[in-house]
Scaffold this motif. Structure first.
Motif, PDB file in Angstrom:
ATOM      1  N   TRP A  29       2.817  11.328   5.588  1.00  0.00           N
ATOM      2  CA  TRP A  29       1.744  10.927   4.677  1.00  0.00           C
ATOM      3  C   TRP A  29       0.515  11.797   4.871  1.00  0.00           C
ATOM      4  O   TRP A  29      -0.180  12.142   3.906  1.00  0.00           O
ATOM      5  N   VAL A  31      -5.637  10.894  -9.276  1.00  0.00           N
ATOM      6  CA  VAL A  31      -4.918   9.667  -8.921  1.00  0.00           C
ATOM      7  C   VAL A  31      -3.896   9.971  -7.823  1.00  0.00           C
ATOM      8  O   VAL A  31      -3.759   9.208  -6.860  1.00  0.00           O
ATOM      9  N   ALA A  32      -3.188  11.088  -7.973  1.00  0.00           N
ATOM     10  CA  ALA A  32      -2.181  11.469  -6.976  1.00  0.00           C
ATOM     11  C   ALA A  32      -2.816  11.723  -5.614  1.00  0.00           C
ATOM     12  O   ALA A  32      -2.222  11.416  -4.574  1.00  0.00           O
ATOM     13  N   THR A  86      -5.754  10.364  -4.558  1.00  0.00           N
ATOM     14  CA  THR A  86      -6.384   9.133  -4.070  1.00  0.00           C
ATOM     15  C   THR A  86      -5.377   8.175  -3.443  1.00  0.00           C
ATOM     16  O   THR A  86      -5.663   7.567  -2.393  1.00  0.00           O
ATOM     17  N   GLY A  87      -4.187   8.042  -4.031  1.00  0.00           N
ATOM     18  CA  GLY A  87      -3.194   7.090  -3.532  1.00  0.00           C
ATOM     19  C   GLY A  87      -2.814   7.318  -2.078  1.00  0.00           C
ATOM     20  O   GLY A  87      -3.039   6.452  -1.216  1.00  0.00           O
ATOM     21  N   SER A 131       2.292   1.727  -3.440  1.00  0.00           N
ATOM     22  CA  SER A 131       1.223   2.141  -4.357  1.00  0.00           C
ATOM     23  C   SER A 131       0.918   3.630  -4.201  1.00  0.00           C
ATOM     24  O   SER A 131       0.724   4.349  -5.184  1.00  0.00           O
ATOM     25  N   ALA A 132       0.881   4.085  -2.944  1.00  0.00           N
ATOM     26  CA  ALA A 132       0.637   5.504  -2.679  1.00  0.00           C
ATOM     27  C   ALA A 132       1.774   6.359  -3.228  1.00  0.00           C
ATOM     28  O   ALA A 132       1.549   7.448  -3.780  1.00  0.00           O
ATOM     29  N   LEU A 184       0.825  -1.206   0.000  1.00  0.00           N
ATOM     30  CA  LEU A 184       0.000   0.000   0.000  1.00  0.00           C
ATOM     31  C   LEU A 184       0.863   1.262   0.000  1.00  0.00           C
ATOM     32  O   LEU A 184       0.552   2.245  -0.673  1.00  0.00           O
ATOM     33  N   SER A 186      -1.134  14.089   1.972  1.00  0.00           N
ATOM     34  CA  SER A 186      -2.551  13.945   1.626  1.00  0.00           C
ATOM     35  C   SER A 186      -3.297  15.269   1.771  1.00  0.00           C
ATOM     36  O   SER A 186      -4.088  15.652   0.902  1.00  0.00           O
ATOM     37  N   SER A 241       6.993  11.934   0.363  1.00  0.00           N
ATOM     38  CA  SER A 241       6.445  10.576   0.382  1.00  0.00           C
ATOM     39  C   SER A 241       7.543   9.526   0.393  1.00  0.00           C
ATOM     40  O   SER A 241       7.414   8.483   1.043  1.00  0.00           O
ATOM     41  N   PHE A 289      -4.093   5.239   1.448  1.00  0.00           N
ATOM     42  CA  PHE A 289      -3.084   4.641   2.323  1.00  0.00           C
ATOM     43  C   PHE A 289      -3.277   5.107   3.758  1.00  0.00           C
ATOM     44  O   PHE A 289      -3.192   4.304   4.698  1.00  0.00           O
ATOM     45  N   ALA A 315       1.593   6.505  -7.026  1.00  0.00           N
ATOM     46  CA  ALA A 315       0.443   7.273  -7.512  1.00  0.00           C
ATOM     47  C   ALA A 315       0.813   8.723  -7.799  1.00  0.00           C
ATOM     48  O   ALA A 315       0.144   9.398  -8.595  1.00  0.00           O
TER      49      ALA A 315
END
Length: 266
Positions: free
Chosen positions: A65, A39-40, A42-43, A10-11, A7, A69, A100, A47, A14
């Motif tokens: 994070w 997309v950026a 949402t990732g 994936s984040a 996860l 976000s 990130s 998470f 993204a």
């Protein structure tokens, strides 16, 4: 591969398409821009939601994070209402990717879960307001950096090369930075109020003068003075940009910086 690491990666990934698009196609803000930006957003957001679950984590990785976000969410809204803000993606996306990446590396440290007895309403309100403040000041700092780059390009007569053409004009950046400063001051005051309420609930003392509180108060003082002077008398863009970057550094030291010292250096 552990699910948490999957996860996390994936984040992190993204953010890559939006960052590459901003760097390779500066100035383009059509449907592809919005799709990649969503997309950026949402990732990292997914998470955070999955990682936090039913208990709150208080570690450097999660702090970063959350900052990423919140910054992406506020930037998404800013782009929707202010078209000129879309040009900041060429600076913002690489910076958030770096944060990130640091969060991914720091994620190997043990997770700290706060006491479940904390008051849900005040605690949630304080965290939300703190993240909104940090996001607004992040965008103000990025706007200040854009002013530096744009003015340097104008001075050297290189306005058509590099990333300068993708950035908003100096006048737009100054206006946008002033609005972000005003919003950051208002939200930071709300953050201090919720922090005082939370501190009073936990310890019976309205204010604890630790490093986090002192740095937050100094940041508020700088931002409030800067906002009032700039809105009333006007200041040169580079001067405002420098002071905003100083305030951003202080706020970073007050929250992620403290966690970095506690988890990494100590």
């Amino acid at each position: 591969m552990p699910m948490s690491l999957l996860l996390n990666l994936s984040a992190l990934l993204a953010l890559v398409p939006a960052g590459l698009f901003a760097l390779r196609s500066p100035g383009r803000t059509g449907g592809l821009f919005w799709g990649l930006l969503c997309v950026a957003v949402t990732g990292p957001l997914l998470f955070v939601i999955v990682s936090v679950g039913s208990s709150w984590r208080s570690d450097l990785a999660m702090a970063l994070w959350l900052a990423v976000s919140a910054s992406l969410l506020v930037y998404l809204l800013l782009c929707w209402f202010r078209r000129e803000a879309r040009g900041l993606a060429v600076l913002l996306m690489p910076y958030l990717f770096l944060l990130s990446l640091i969060a991914t590396i720091a994620g190997t440290a043990p997770h700290i879960v706060l006491n479940e007895g904390l008051p849900g309403t005040w605690f949630s309100a304080h965290i939300a307001v703190a993240l909104a403040t940090y996001a607004l000041l992040t965008l103000a700092a990025i706007t200040g950096l854009a002013i530096f780059i744009k003015e340097r390009a104008l001075k050297k007569k290189r306005v058509s090369s590099g990333i300068a053409p993708a950035l908003p004009s100096v006048a737009d950046c100054e206006k946008l930075q002033g609005q972000l400063l005003g919003a950051a001051v208002i939200v930071l005051v709300c953050g201090l109020v919720t922090g005082i309420a939370l501190q009073n609930y936990l310890t019976g003392q309205p204010l604890a003068f630790d490093h986090k509180t002192v740095l937050s108060l100094v940041t508020l003082g700088i931002l409030a003075a800067l906002w009032l002077v700039n809105s009333r008398f006007g200041m040169r863009g580079r001067t405002v940009a420098r002071l905003v970057l100083v305030a951003y550094l202080l706020l970073t030291l007050a929250y992620p910086g403290v966690k970095f010292v506690a988890e990494i250096l100590v």
